[in-house]
Design a protein around this motif. Structure first.
Motif, mmCIF file in Angstrom:
data_model
loop_
_atom_site.group_PDB
_atom_site.id
_atom_site.type_symbol
_atom_site.label_atom_id
_atom_site.label_comp_id
_atom_site.label_asym_id
_atom_site.label_seq_id
_atom_site.Cartn_x
_atom_site.Cartn_y
_atom_site.Cartn_z
ATOM 1 N N LYS A 80 29.675 11.136 7.889
ATOM 2 C CA LYS A 80 28.962 12.082 7.024
ATOM 3 C C LYS A 80 27.506 12.223 7.460
ATOM 4 O O LYS A 80 26.974 13.336 7.499
ATOM 5 C CB LYS A 80 29.022 11.612 5.571
ATOM 6 C CG LYS A 80 28.390 12.615 4.588
ATOM 7 C CD LYS A 80 28.415 12.118 3.168
ATOM 8 C CE LYS A 80 27.407 11.016 2.954
ATOM 9 N NZ LYS A 80 27.268 10.632 1.533
ATOM 10 N N GLU A 221 24.775 18.368 2.557
ATOM 11 C CA GLU A 221 25.810 17.401 2.188
ATOM 12 C C GLU A 221 27.071 18.096 1.693
ATOM 13 O O GLU A 221 28.186 17.632 1.935
ATOM 14 C CB GLU A 221 25.268 16.445 1.124
ATOM 15 C CG GLU A 221 24.231 15.471 1.689
ATOM 16 C CD GLU A 221 23.603 14.593 0.636
ATOM 17 O OE1 GLU A 221 23.612 14.992 -0.552
ATOM 18 O OE2 GLU A 221 23.109 13.505 0.997
ATOM 19 N N SER A 224 28.968 19.104 4.697
ATOM 20 C CA SER A 224 29.562 17.918 5.323
ATOM 21 C C SER A 224 30.775 17.443 4.541
ATOM 22 O O SER A 224 31.812 17.071 5.119
ATOM 23 C CB SER A 224 28.526 16.790 5.409
ATOM 24 O OG SER A 224 27.446 17.172 6.228
ATOM 25 N N HIS A 225 30.690 17.461 3.216
ATOM 26 C CA HIS A 225 31.827 17.054 2.389
ATOM 27 C C HIS A 225 33.026 17.980 2.587
ATOM 28 O O HIS A 225 34.176 17.546 2.538
ATOM 29 C CB HIS A 225 31.426 17.036 0.917
ATOM 30 C CG HIS A 225 30.687 15.794 0.516
ATOM 31 N ND1 HIS A 225 29.780 15.766 -0.512
ATOM 32 C CD2 HIS A 225 30.709 14.540 1.025
ATOM 33 C CE1 HIS A 225 29.291 14.542 -0.630
ATOM 34 N NE2 HIS A 225 29.837 13.786 0.297
ATOM 35 N N THR A 226 32.745 19.270 2.815
ATOM 36 C CA THR A 226 33.834 20.217 3.051
ATOM 37 C C THR A 226 34.582 19.861 4.334
ATOM 38 O O THR A 226 35.816 19.895 4.379
ATOM 39 C CB THR A 226 33.281 21.656 3.137
ATOM 40 O OG1 THR A 226 32.607 21.970 1.924
ATOM 41 C CG2 THR A 226 34.411 22.655 3.360
ATOM 42 N N ALA A 229 36.556 16.698 3.689
ATOM 43 C CA ALA A 229 37.745 16.992 2.893
ATOM 44 C C ALA A 229 38.863 17.533 3.770
ATOM 45 O O ALA A 229 40.030 17.173 3.617
ATOM 46 C CB ALA A 229 37.402 18.005 1.796
ATOM 47 N N SER A 271 40.532 9.911 -3.032
ATOM 48 C CA SER A 271 40.524 11.194 -2.328
ATOM 49 C C SER A 271 41.751 11.354 -1.437
ATOM 50 O O SER A 271 42.260 12.457 -1.259
ATOM 51 C CB SER A 271 39.248 11.338 -1.487
ATOM 52 O OG SER A 271 38.128 11.486 -2.317
ATOM 53 N N ASN A 371 36.728 18.879 -2.516
ATOM 54 C CA ASN A 371 35.292 18.800 -2.367
ATOM 55 C C ASN A 371 34.585 19.068 -3.695
ATOM 56 O O ASN A 371 33.548 18.492 -3.998
ATOM 57 C CB ASN A 371 34.833 19.834 -1.332
ATOM 58 C CG ASN A 371 33.376 19.641 -0.962
ATOM 59 O OD1 ASN A 371 32.931 18.524 -0.778
ATOM 60 N ND2 ASN A 371 32.660 20.723 -0.869
ATOM 61 N N GLY A 374 34.400 15.994 -5.521
ATOM 62 C CA GLY A 374 33.577 14.991 -4.853
ATOM 63 C C GLY A 374 34.396 13.806 -4.368
ATOM 64 O O GLY A 374 35.554 13.640 -4.710
ATOM 65 N N PHE A 375 33.787 12.992 -3.531
ATOM 66 C CA PHE A 375 34.443 11.813 -2.995
ATOM 67 C C PHE A 375 34.183 10.639 -3.933
ATOM 68 O O PHE A 375 33.104 10.471 -4.458
ATOM 69 C CB PHE A 375 33.912 11.509 -1.587
ATOM 70 C CG PHE A 375 34.358 12.512 -0.576
ATOM 71 C CD1 PHE A 375 35.414 12.240 0.262
ATOM 72 C CD2 PHE A 375 33.735 13.743 -0.478
ATOM 73 C CE1 PHE A 375 35.840 13.166 1.197
ATOM 74 C CE2 PHE A 375 34.144 14.674 0.444
ATOM 75 C CZ PHE A 375 35.195 14.381 1.282
#
Length: 378
Positions: A80, A221, A224-226, A229, A271, A371, A374-375
């Protein structure tokens, strides 16, 4: 020469004005053109390079693909952080590119047709990066361009983005400031006065992602999370496709695979469970049964805990966006829960209104749903 000026200008953003000056000199200085006979060629290629930089949407796909290939050597946390840096650097290089375009036009190296082509291209993709790029060009070129071209429609496009997305996405403070500057300059008739100059100069870039204020980090962020995921989704697809509920050796091979690789299941069980569920929601009932059996096997093999499976189901079940896309979401989840251990989770899902789980009206947005929630442990 044109192949050198543009990349150097991007790598040294503090010298953009200097390189724009150099380009304008080479295009406009008669002696240089007589000696080298490059006036038309240089200006045309420079304009083409500027336009090409505006045609790419916000995606540093080559860099992200390399990172994804090497993910197995990193923890999700390191992965990440690397993604955040890639997104930040790409975003800043795009803004530098647009600053260079604005300076080239301001100093006469690009004509009105050239810069309007860049502006029109940026308006085709309505995201935070392109809006910020538009603001950057207009801050520099707006006062000159407004003398021959009405910029109201471009400003309206920028302000519409802010109004539509204020509640949907987190607009960075820097972008909000840039939009305000454009609104202010347009209101003042694009006359650069002392107050406007102070506004523009106060909107400076940071040198690295780590030095950004916490509020400014959020948009990077999110991107990045996308990506993360999607990585989890990809891994779950591989696991589910390799699982054969009628073959006991199948689960043993999957367990061995997950133990031997740097799997997401080691870092974020919730997740992982949510992703495995999400990829089945638009598939047949038999696939959802298969996912339920697989989750049960992974609990038996102690790769997952019961709590993580319950939390993963709850994460999907409580996603408000997914409920709109799939009105019969509880029925689809019941297919999975019916194959799990015990009856407590089945009973909790059964309390929802049940009906036929056929023909969902729209496919679920797997990456967005994961996403959006959230994680759980990153």
């Amino acid at each position: 020469m044109e192949a050198t000026c543009e990349p150097v200008a991007f790598n040294k953003p503090n010298f953009v004005n200097l390189y724009a000056n150099l380009c304008a000199y080479m295009i406009n200085y008669a002696t240089f053109n007589e000696l080298h006979n490059t006036e038309t060629t240089f200006q045309l290629i420079l304009a083409q390079k500027c336009f090409e930089g505006c045609t790419s949407q916000y995606t540093s796909q080559e860099e992200v693909s390399k990172l994804k290939e090497n993910f197995k050597k990193n923890t999700p946390s390191n992965f990440k952080n690397r993604l955040n840096t890639v997104h930040f650097q790409y975003y800043n290089s795009s803004l530098t590119h647009c600053k260079f375009i604005g300076e080239l036009f301001k100093q006469g190296a690009l004509n009105e047709k050239n810069i309007l082509a860049c502006i029109d291209e940026l308006m085709k993709v309505n995201d935070d990066q392109n809006i910020h790029c538009l603001c950057t060009i207009l801050q520099i070129a707006g006062p000159k361009l407004s003398k021959t071209h009405n910029l109201d429609s471009t400003v309206y496009h920028i302000l519409s983005f802010k109004i539509k997305n204020l509640d949907l996405i987190k607009i960075s403070p820097t972008l909000k400031s840039s939009i305000f500057i454009i609104q202010y300059l347009n209101f003042k008739g694009w006359i650069i006065n002392e107050e406007a100059v102070k506004l523009i100069e106060s909107n400076e870039n940071h040198s690295s992602f780590e030095k950004l204020p916490e509020e400014s980090k959020k948009s990077y962020e999110l991107k990045s999370h996308t990506v993360m995921a999607q990585c989890i989704i990809d891994e779950c697809i591989v696991v589910l496709n390799n699982f054969d509920e009628k073959n006991e050796r199948s689960i043993k091979e999957i367990v061995r695979m997950l133990n031997n690789i740097n799997s997401w299941i080691k870092y974020d069980q919730v997740s992982f469970v949510a992703s495995l569920i999400l990829i089945t929601l638009n598939e047949s009932q038999s696939i959802r049964y298969k996912a339920g059996i697989l989750l049960n096997k992974l609990v038996t093999e102690r790769l997952l805990s019961r709590d993580s499976v319950s939390s993963g189901i709850d994460k999907v079940m409580n996603d408000s966006e997914l409920k709109i896309e799939l009105p019969k979401l509880s029925d689809l989840l019941f297919d999975i829960a019916s194959k799990l251990y015990g009856s407590e989770k089945k009973n909790s899902i059964a309390t929802f209104e049940l009906g036929a789980a056929e023909n969902p009206i729209a496919p679920p947005s797997c990456v967005y749903a994961l996403n959006h929630q959230g994680f759980s442990t990153l």
